[in-house]
Design a protein around this motif. Sequence first.
Motif, PDB file in Angstrom:
ATOM      1  N   THR A 150      -9.562 -42.899  18.743  1.00 49.38           N
ATOM      2  CA  THR A 150     -10.871 -42.441  18.788  1.00 49.38           C
ATOM      3  C   THR A 150     -11.698 -42.389  19.764  1.00 49.38           C
ATOM      4  N   ILE A 151     -12.885 -41.880  19.916  1.00 45.07           N
ATOM      5  CA  ILE A 151     -13.796 -41.429  20.906  1.00 45.07           C
ATOM      6  C   ILE A 151     -14.025 -42.623  21.908  1.00 45.07           C
ATOM      7  N   ALA A 152     -14.492 -43.673  20.765  1.00 46.26           N
ATOM      8  CA  ALA A 152     -15.106 -44.960  21.745  1.00 46.26           C
ATOM      9  C   ALA A 152     -13.929 -45.710  22.261  1.00 46.26           C
TER      10      ALA A 152
ATOM     11  N   SER B 278      -6.065 -28.554  30.128  1.00 41.42           N
ATOM     12  CA  SER B 278      -6.295 -27.764  28.849  1.00 41.42           C
ATOM     13  C   SER B 278      -7.916 -27.865  28.670  1.00 41.42           C
ATOM     14  N   SER B 279      -8.436 -27.088  27.624  1.00 42.44           N
ATOM     15  CA  SER B 279      -9.853 -26.867  27.566  1.00 42.44           C
ATOM     16  C   SER B 279     -10.643 -28.359  27.173  1.00 42.44           C
ATOM     17  N   PHE B 280     -11.777 -28.546  27.423  1.00 40.58           N
ATOM     18  CA  PHE B 280     -12.201 -29.771  26.806  1.00 40.58           C
ATOM     19  C   PHE B 280     -12.445 -29.930  25.210  1.00 40.58           C
ATOM     20  N   VAL B 281     -12.380 -28.768  24.613  1.00 39.27           N
ATOM     21  CA  VAL B 281     -12.215 -28.890  22.942  1.00 39.27           C
ATOM     22  C   VAL B 281     -10.935 -29.126  22.513  1.00 39.27           C
ATOM     23  N   ALA B 282      -9.741 -28.740  23.302  1.00 35.01           N
ATOM     24  CA  ALA B 282      -8.556 -29.374  23.038  1.00 35.01           C
ATOM     25  C   ALA B 282      -8.319 -30.753  23.322  1.00 35.01           C
ATOM     26  N   TYR B 283      -8.862 -31.240  24.300  1.00 33.30           N
ATOM     27  CA  TYR B 283      -8.895 -32.860  24.707  1.00 33.30           C
ATOM     28  C   TYR B 283      -9.553 -33.600  23.913  1.00 33.30           C
ATOM     29  N   VAL B 284     -10.763 -33.139  23.345  1.00 34.06           N
ATOM     30  CA  VAL B 284     -11.803 -33.920  22.546  1.00 34.06           C
ATOM     31  C   VAL B 284     -11.391 -33.838  21.061  1.00 34.06           C
ATOM     32  N   TRP B 285     -10.823 -32.832  20.657  1.00 32.75           N
ATOM     33  CA  TRP B 285     -10.656 -32.672  18.946  1.00 32.75           C
ATOM     34  C   TRP B 285      -9.802 -33.708  18.491  1.00 32.75           C
ATOM     35  N   PRO B 286      -8.781 -34.215  18.964  1.00 32.47           N
ATOM     36  CA  PRO B 286      -7.908 -35.270  18.598  1.00 32.47           C
ATOM     37  C   PRO B 286      -8.730 -36.367  18.327  1.00 32.47           C
ATOM     38  N   LEU B 287      -9.502 -36.657  19.479  1.00 34.76           N
ATOM     39  CA  LEU B 287     -10.480 -38.070  19.467  1.00 34.76           C
ATOM     40  C   LEU B 287     -11.480 -37.846  18.383  1.00 34.76           C
ATOM     41  N   VAL B 288     -12.165 -36.790  18.069  1.00 33.44           N
ATOM     42  CA  VAL B 288     -13.033 -36.462  16.909  1.00 33.44           C
ATOM     43  C   VAL B 288     -12.481 -36.635  15.607  1.00 33.44           C
ATOM     44  N   TYR B 289     -11.156 -36.112  15.621  1.00 31.09           N
ATOM     45  CA  TYR B 289     -10.263 -36.240  14.316  1.00 31.09           C
ATOM     46  C   TYR B 289     -10.188 -37.784  14.012  1.00 31.09           C
ATOM     47  N   GLY B 290      -9.506 -38.479  15.040  1.00 32.66           N
ATOM     48  CA  GLY B 290      -9.328 -39.974  14.948  1.00 32.66           C
ATOM     49  C   GLY B 290     -10.413 -40.837  14.624  1.00 32.66           C
ATOM     50  N   THR B 291     -11.602 -40.582  15.274  1.00 35.65           N
ATOM     51  CA  THR B 291     -12.855 -41.211  14.864  1.00 35.65           C
ATOM     52  C   THR B 291     -13.386 -41.017  13.451  1.00 35.65           C
ATOM     53  N   LEU B 292     -13.379 -39.831  12.869  1.00 37.68           N
ATOM     54  CA  LEU B 292     -13.643 -39.577  11.583  1.00 37.68           C
ATOM     55  C   LEU B 292     -12.864 -40.026  10.747  1.00 37.68           C
ATOM     56  N   VAL B 293     -11.448 -40.050  10.854  1.00 40.07           N
ATOM     57  CA  VAL B 293     -10.439 -40.484   9.821  1.00 40.07           C
ATOM     58  C   VAL B 293     -10.663 -42.129   9.794  1.00 40.07           C
ATOM     59  N   ALA B 294     -10.741 -42.619  10.754  1.00 42.93           N
ATOM     60  CA  ALA B 294     -10.988 -44.331  10.703  1.00 42.93           C
ATOM     61  C   ALA B 294     -12.309 -44.723  10.300  1.00 42.93           C
TER      62      ALA B 294
END
Length: 309
Positions: free
Chosen positions: A258-260, A59-75
């Motif tokens: 999350t990303i980290a 998949s594209s990089f956006v599709a890969y990283v978007w769930p991680l960005v979402y989890g990072t912001l939610v936490a």
Amino acid sequence: MSTTIDEARGAGRRPGDAIFKGTAVGAALVILLALAGVAVFLLYEGVPGILGAREETGSSFVAYVWPLVYGTLVAAVIALVIATPLAFAMALVISHYAPKRLAKPLGYIVDLLAAVPSVVYGVWGITVLGPQLVPMYRWLAETVPWIPFFAGPASTTGRTIFTAGVVLAIMVLPIVTAICREIFAQTPTLHQEAALALGATRWEMIRMTVFPYARSGMISAVMLGLGRALGETMAVALVLSASGVITLNFISNTNPSTIAANIALRFPEATGLAVNILIASGLVLFAITFAVNFAARAIAGRSARRMSR
């Protein structure tokens, strides 16, 4: 008068002042160079991951990283919602309510929370906090399932994004509390005494004098805590049972990562292009942190300008 001016000019050219100025400027330049070096490294190593993500992940990089960005912001948001009012309350108790003999030990105890390693928080979250929160998760899933955040089914282990947010809240609490405590204590005494002399209660005095004076500092403290929550790695990696999805349900076994935490868990086994993709996700986190810091400076600066008018 001329002698005084000449002495002041001469004092400004003292060797100690020049050394201090040079040291301060040099330290600032070193920090800027270090940040620039990190940015260049992330760009150089991350761009191949952004361009070739489809080959590695399908998949594209956006599709890969978007769930991680979402989890990072939610936490991080969960952590701030819990920690911010507690930090403000604790700072007020220490600076304006508690007796001096009790205020200092309380301040030391809160500061000691910042010295606890992230791994300890993570182990505590997975072995103690998570299981203790399971009954509450079940009750929420049975009582208010119509709220998307608590739709259930409830986790049986407690390793949820909400548990991770609670752990992060405890971790950012000492930072926000310490900064707010110092800012509250710097409120001009004359302003506080004038409000009390006019008949204000202690809480009214705090609302009229302490909060307006400390508003920009409070915002900066919250944003600094947000930066800590965004970049936390080990505690989240240990506590969270991540599935890499986007969901509003905070109490189930299906949780965003999350990303980290994703970088920490996947980097040891990553090779080739997978490493570049992880570095590219780190570049995204770097950009988010910079955006948060710039927003905090802008908000704090605007608040300070309003107060100066």
